[in-house]
Every structure is written in structure tokens, then in C-alpha cells.
Write a protein that holds these residues in place. Structure first.
Motif, PDB file in Angstrom:
ATOM      1  N   VAL A   1       3.894  11.814   9.258  1.00 58.61           N
ATOM      2  CA  VAL A   1       4.642  10.551   9.267  1.00 58.61           C
ATOM      3  C   VAL A   1       6.046  10.825   8.731  1.00 58.61           C
ATOM      4  CG1 VAL A   1       4.706   8.185   8.400  1.00 58.61           C
ATOM      5  CG2 VAL A   1       2.505   9.269   8.867  1.00 58.61           C
TER       6      VAL A   1
ATOM      7  N   GLY B   1       8.682   9.696   4.768  1.00 58.42           N
ATOM      8  CA  GLY B   1       7.238  10.004   4.774  1.00 58.42           C
ATOM      9  C   GLY B   1       6.941  10.998   3.736  1.00 58.42           C
TER      10      GLY B   1
ATOM     11  N   TRP C   1       8.131   5.572   6.729  1.00 57.93           N
ATOM     12  CA  TRP C   1       7.320   4.362   6.684  1.00 57.93           C
ATOM     13  C   TRP C   1       8.216   3.149   6.643  1.00 57.93           C
ATOM     14  CZ3 TRP C   1       2.131   4.241   7.167  1.00 57.93           C
ATOM     15  CH2 TRP C   1       1.408   5.411   6.888  1.00 57.93           C
TER      16      TRP C   1
ATOM     17  N   LEU D   1       2.302  -1.546   5.527  1.00 58.89           N
ATOM     18  CA  LEU D   1       3.094  -0.409   5.979  1.00 58.89           C
ATOM     19  C   LEU D   1       2.871  -0.190   7.459  1.00 58.89           C
ATOM     20  CD1 LEU D   1       1.920   0.216   2.950  1.00 58.89           C
ATOM     21  CD2 LEU D   1       3.087   2.361   3.312  1.00 58.89           C
ATOM     22  N   GLN D   2       3.930   0.257   8.131  1.00 60.13           N
ATOM     23  CA  GLN D   2       3.865   0.616   9.542  1.00 60.13           C
ATOM     24  C   GLN D   2       4.615   1.926   9.728  1.00 60.13           C
ATOM     25  OE1 GLN D   2       5.835  -3.204  10.459  1.00 60.13           O
ATOM     26  NE2 GLN D   2       4.352  -3.331  12.142  1.00 60.13           N
ATOM     27  N   ALA D   3       4.164   2.713  10.705  1.00 62.25           N
ATOM     28  CA  ALA D   3       4.850   3.977  10.981  1.00 62.25           C
ATOM     29  C   ALA D   3       4.496   4.469  12.373  1.00 62.25           C
ATOM     30  CB  ALA D   3       4.455   5.031   9.956  1.00 62.25           C
TER      31      ALA D   3
ATOM     32  N   GLU E   1      12.726   0.887   4.997  1.00 62.97           N
ATOM     33  CA  GLU E   1      12.232   2.202   5.421  1.00 62.97           C
ATOM     34  C   GLU E   1      12.272   3.181   4.256  1.00 62.97           C
ATOM     35  OE1 GLU E   1      13.162   3.862   9.081  1.00 62.97           O
ATOM     36  OE2 GLU E   1      12.770   2.005  10.158  1.00 62.97           O
TER      37      GLU E   1
END
Length: 87
Positions: free
Chosen positions: A67, A87, A70, A24-26, A84
Motif C-alpha cells: 500500500v 503506506g 492511505w 481507511l481506503q487505499a 492522505e
């Protein structure tokens, strides 16, 4: 902490370390908390991860991340580019 207070936009990566496992990236907004709110953050963390109690007993300042969404990348399941999620 000074850098986070001056520019609270941060990047977050949650990964086991292998690009072939989902990760995961955010982008998030970080907020350093103290007082009763900081103590509540510590209590929630210790309830979730009891082995973190000695670390959280040290004079560290908790940071709350907000967030908005994500990006989940899962190469074996064809999620490249990632998908995507809110959050």
C-alpha cells in the motif's frame, strides 16, 4: 486468485462499518505468495491473531498487499475529504 494474479491492483477498505467512525481506503498491489514466504506470512498472522490459526491451517494462499498511501476519513474530526498518509 486467478483474477488477482492477472490484475494485481486492488482496493482496500478498513472500516468498523459506520461512516461516522474513522475509516481507511487505499489502492494496493496484491501478490500471491507461497512456499517459505507464504509460511512466514501465516506465522506473522497467527502471532498477531491467534484465533485465525484454524483458518490459516486450511489450504489457503496468502496474499501480500503493498500500500503506497492511505486515505483516512474521519467525519467527526472534519477529515472530509480524507487526509492522505504514506503506506
Amino acid at each position: 486468485m486467478k483474477a488477482v494474479e492477472e490484475n494485481p491492483e486492488v482496493a482496500v477498505v478498513v472500516s468498523a462499518g459506520s461512516p461516522m467512525e474513522p475509516f481507511l481506503q487505499a489502492r494496493a498491489v496484491a501478490r500471491v505468495v507461497g512456499g517459505a514466504e507464504g509460511e512466514a506470512v501465516r506465522e506473522r498472522l497467527v502471532a498477531k491473531v491467534p484465533e485465525a490459526a484454524p483458518f490459516l491451517a486450511a489450504p489457503v494462499r496468502p496474499v501480500v498487499l503493498t500500500v503506497p498511501r492511505w486515505r483516512v476519513t474521519d467525519i467527526p474530526n472534519g477529515w472530509l475529504p480524507g487526509r492522505e498518509f504514506p503506506g
